[in-house]
Design a protein around this motif. Structure first.
Motif, PDB file in Angstrom:
ATOM      1  N   MET A 198       0.856  -1.182   0.000  1.00  0.00           N
ATOM      2  CA  MET A 198       0.000   0.000   0.000  1.00  0.00           C
ATOM      3  C   MET A 198       0.895   1.236   0.000  1.00  0.00           C
ATOM      4  SD  MET A 198      -3.176  -0.945   2.549  1.00  0.00           S
ATOM      5  CE  MET A 198      -4.025   0.545   2.047  1.00  0.00           C
ATOM      6  N   ASN A 199       0.662   2.123  -0.974  1.00  0.00           N
ATOM      7  CA  ASN A 199       1.532   3.283  -1.124  1.00  0.00           C
ATOM      8  C   ASN A 199       0.732   4.509  -1.534  1.00  0.00           C
ATOM      9  OD1 ASN A 199       4.405   1.981  -1.024  1.00  0.00           O
ATOM     10  ND2 ASN A 199       3.240   0.696  -2.416  1.00  0.00           N
ATOM     11  N   VAL A 200       1.092   5.646  -0.945  1.00  0.00           N
ATOM     12  CA  VAL A 200       0.538   6.925  -1.402  1.00  0.00           C
ATOM     13  C   VAL A 200       1.292   7.309  -2.666  1.00  0.00           C
ATOM     14  CG1 VAL A 200       0.251   9.361  -0.875  1.00  0.00           C
ATOM     15  CG2 VAL A 200      -0.147   7.641   0.901  1.00  0.00           C
ATOM     16  N   GLN A 201       0.589   7.288  -3.796  1.00  0.00           N
ATOM     17  CA  GLN A 201       1.231   7.574  -5.077  1.00  0.00           C
ATOM     18  C   GLN A 201       1.249   9.061  -5.395  1.00  0.00           C
ATOM     19  OE1 GLN A 201       2.802   5.495  -7.055  1.00  0.00           O
ATOM     20  NE2 GLN A 201       2.345   3.598  -5.972  1.00  0.00           N
ATOM     21  N   LYS A 202       0.166   9.764  -5.069  1.00  0.00           N
ATOM     22  CA  LYS A 202       0.092  11.194  -5.334  1.00  0.00           C
ATOM     23  C   LYS A 202      -0.730  11.884  -4.251  1.00  0.00           C
ATOM     24  CE  LYS A 202       0.691  11.847 -10.341  1.00  0.00           C
ATOM     25  NZ  LYS A 202       1.706  12.923 -10.227  1.00  0.00           N
ATOM     26  N   VAL A 203      -0.332  13.107  -3.919  1.00  0.00           N
ATOM     27  CA  VAL A 203      -1.125  13.989  -3.075  1.00  0.00           C
ATOM     28  C   VAL A 203      -1.196  15.346  -3.769  1.00  0.00           C
ATOM     29  CG1 VAL A 203      -1.339  15.165  -0.863  1.00  0.00           C
ATOM     30  CG2 VAL A 203      -0.459  12.820  -0.933  1.00  0.00           C
ATOM     31  N   TYR A 204      -2.408  15.769  -4.084  1.00  0.00           N
ATOM     32  CA  TYR A 204      -2.649  17.105  -4.622  1.00  0.00           C
ATOM     33  C   TYR A 204      -3.137  17.988  -3.474  1.00  0.00           C
ATOM     34  CZ  TYR A 204      -2.402  15.108  -9.336  1.00  0.00           C
ATOM     35  OH  TYR A 204      -1.985  14.480 -10.494  1.00  0.00           O
ATOM     36  N   TRP A 205      -2.492  19.125  -3.305  1.00  0.00           N
ATOM     37  CA  TRP A 205      -2.753  20.017  -2.158  1.00  0.00           C
ATOM     38  C   TRP A 205      -2.995  21.424  -2.687  1.00  0.00           C
ATOM     39  CZ3 TRP A 205      -3.320  18.744   2.913  1.00  0.00           C
ATOM     40  CH2 TRP A 205      -3.158  19.733   3.891  1.00  0.00           C
ATOM     41  N   TRP A 206      -4.269  21.811  -2.746  1.00  0.00           N
ATOM     42  CA  TRP A 206      -4.640  23.139  -3.252  1.00  0.00           C
ATOM     43  C   TRP A 206      -4.809  24.104  -2.081  1.00  0.00           C
ATOM     44  CZ3 TRP A 206      -7.098  18.702  -5.159  1.00  0.00           C
ATOM     45  CH2 TRP A 206      -6.957  18.461  -6.539  1.00  0.00           C
ATOM     46  N   LYS A 207      -4.075  25.179  -2.085  1.00  0.00           N
ATOM     47  CA  LYS A 207      -4.206  26.202  -1.058  1.00  0.00           C
ATOM     48  C   LYS A 207      -4.771  27.458  -1.713  1.00  0.00           C
ATOM     49  CE  LYS A 207      -1.785  28.085   2.940  1.00  0.00           C
ATOM     50  NZ  LYS A 207      -0.517  28.093   3.707  1.00  0.00           N
ATOM     51  N   HIS A 208      -5.996  27.803  -1.361  1.00  0.00           N
ATOM     52  CA  HIS A 208      -6.683  28.939  -1.966  1.00  0.00           C
ATOM     53  C   HIS A 208      -6.091  30.254  -1.461  1.00  0.00           C
ATOM     54  CE1 HIS A 208     -10.187  26.629  -3.714  1.00  0.00           C
ATOM     55  NE2 HIS A 208      -9.658  25.729  -2.893  1.00  0.00           N
ATOM     56  N   ASN A 209      -6.493  31.345  -2.098  1.00  0.00           N
ATOM     57  CA  ASN A 209      -5.948  32.654  -1.714  1.00  0.00           C
ATOM     58  C   ASN A 209      -6.854  33.412  -0.758  1.00  0.00           C
ATOM     59  OD1 ASN A 209      -8.039  33.639  -3.290  1.00  0.00           O
ATOM     60  ND2 ASN A 209      -6.723  34.347  -4.972  1.00  0.00           N
ATOM     61  N   CYS A 210      -7.887  32.741  -0.234  1.00  0.00           N
ATOM     62  CA  CYS A 210      -8.802  33.387   0.706  1.00  0.00           C
ATOM     63  C   CYS A 210      -9.433  32.334   1.605  1.00  0.00           C
ATOM     64  CB  CYS A 210      -9.880  34.174  -0.036  1.00  0.00           C
ATOM     65  SG  CYS A 210     -10.885  33.154  -1.143  1.00  0.00           S
ATOM     66  N   LYS A 211     -10.162  32.783   2.601  1.00  0.00           N
ATOM     67  CA  LYS A 211     -10.740  31.856   3.577  1.00  0.00           C
ATOM     68  C   LYS A 211     -11.822  30.966   2.974  1.00  0.00           C
ATOM     69  CE  LYS A 211      -9.857  34.664   7.689  1.00  0.00           C
ATOM     70  NZ  LYS A 211     -10.463  35.335   8.871  1.00  0.00           N
ATOM     71  N   THR A 212     -12.648  31.533   2.106  1.00  0.00           N
ATOM     72  CA  THR A 212     -13.764  30.763   1.555  1.00  0.00           C
ATOM     73  C   THR A 212     -13.379  29.961   0.320  1.00  0.00           C
ATOM     74  OG1 THR A 212     -14.472  32.702   0.283  1.00  0.00           O
ATOM     75  CG2 THR A 212     -15.484  32.359   2.447  1.00  0.00           C
ATOM     76  N   GLY A 213     -12.246  30.280  -0.291  1.00  0.00           N
ATOM     77  CA  GLY A 213     -11.807  29.561  -1.471  1.00  0.00           C
ATOM     78  C   GLY A 213     -12.225  30.243  -2.762  1.00  0.00           C
ATOM     79  N   GLN A 214     -11.384  30.154  -3.772  1.00  0.00           N
ATOM     80  CA  GLN A 214     -11.692  30.779  -5.060  1.00  0.00           C
ATOM     81  C   GLN A 214     -12.751  30.006  -5.843  1.00  0.00           C
ATOM     82  OE1 GLN A 214      -7.643  30.508  -4.346  1.00  0.00           O
ATOM     83  NE2 GLN A 214      -7.233  31.302  -6.401  1.00  0.00           N
TER      84      GLN A 214
END
Length: 281
Positions: free
Chosen positions: A227-243
């Motif tokens: 069992m392996n984590v192959q990919k992690v996508y991590w989106w960090k928005h530019n505001c509190k509520t999200g774009q």
């Protein structure tokens, strides 16, 4: 340390080949399978592994695994009552739910992340619930997985009869999923993070826990490397509520099954002003 100021969305893709990623309690020894035939790793199972990884990082964890207890408390009630600030407030006839929330979120990272209910009887307070700032979906397989069944025989004598003979041999089965990939999605919300005192540093620890999800997690039904984590996508928005709403963010990934390792392909359609940080094994 300041509370989280930017909404975070994430996607984790996990490969499984020769493991039972999450057993079904209704069918002991068998992997979790949905009604449509796809495999499932429950969100509770994933949260357990995140807690374990955070504990390995030195964080204080409220819901500890029995074989990983590091503070001597054998129950959640004992752990809570062993924290004097909590005990003093919770035992009041008219305890303050906000004070309980502040006290417990400050101490335990899994409480401020996932939330918790404190339903202990015999005290002045009624049940106090805390809503976590992180949402996480079960991980679902991209394909209808192939499950290999293995018949095992117990060759070691557990006992002997009165005349010295060995007891009867025991047969049992192991069930392992092969050549499959699972996908889970999640988000961390700033509005709840502020209430729970969940910080930017906490978010990065969650990020690292997702990347290293299966470190130290090998077991008989999860041999090392299966069992392996192959990919992690991590989106960090530019505001509190999200774009963008989560569904639009997640739909930027077209994840399809394939037979060859790592058992999936991804076609990315980036949003113009939201680029994810991507971990690849």
């Amino acid at each position: 340390m300041k509370p989280l100021q930017n909404r975070i969305d994430f996607c984790v893709i996990i490969s499984v080949d020769g493991a039972n990623p999450n057993g079904d309690p209704l069918v002991p020894g068998y992997p979790r399978i949905l009604y449509d035939g796809h495999g499932e790793i429950s969100d509770v199972c994933i949260k357990r592994k995140i807690r374990n990884r955070l504990q390995d990082m030195g964080e204080e964890i409220f819901v500890q695994q029995d074989d990983r207890i590091d503070d001597g408390y054998r129950s959640l009630k004992a752990r809570a009552m062993g924290f004097n600030e909590f005990k003093d407030e919770y035992s009041k006839k008219n305890s303050d739910p906000k004070a309980i929330k502040d006290i417990t979120c400050k101490k335990w990272i899994d409480v401020r992340t996932f939330g918790q209910v404190f339903p202990f009887k015999g005290l002045g307070s009624v049940s106090t619930g805390i809503r976590g700032c992180m949402s996480l979906s079960p991980a679902i397989s991209l394909n209808i997985p192939d499950i290999k069944d293995y018949q095992i025989i117990k060759s070691t004598n557990l006992d002997e009869t009165s005349d010295g003979r060995k007891d009867n041999a025991t047969l049992f089965y192991q069930h392992r999923i092969v050549e499959s990939a699972y996908v889970t999605y999640g988000s961390i919300y700033c509005q709840l993070a502020e209430k729970n005192n969940f910080t930017e540093e906490d978010a990065e620890k969650i990020h690292q826990a997702l990347i290293t999800l299966f470190e130290g997690d090998a077991a008989a039904m999860r041999p090392a490397g299966t069992m392996n984590v192959q990919k992690v996508y991590w989106w960090k928005h530019n505001c509190k509520t999200g774009q963008y709403p989560q569904i639009k963010v997640f739909k930027t990934l077209d994840i399809q099954p394939q037979k060859e390792y790592p058992f999936f392909t991804v076609t990315e359609t980036p949003l113009p002003d939201l680029t994810p940080e991507v971990y690849t094994l």
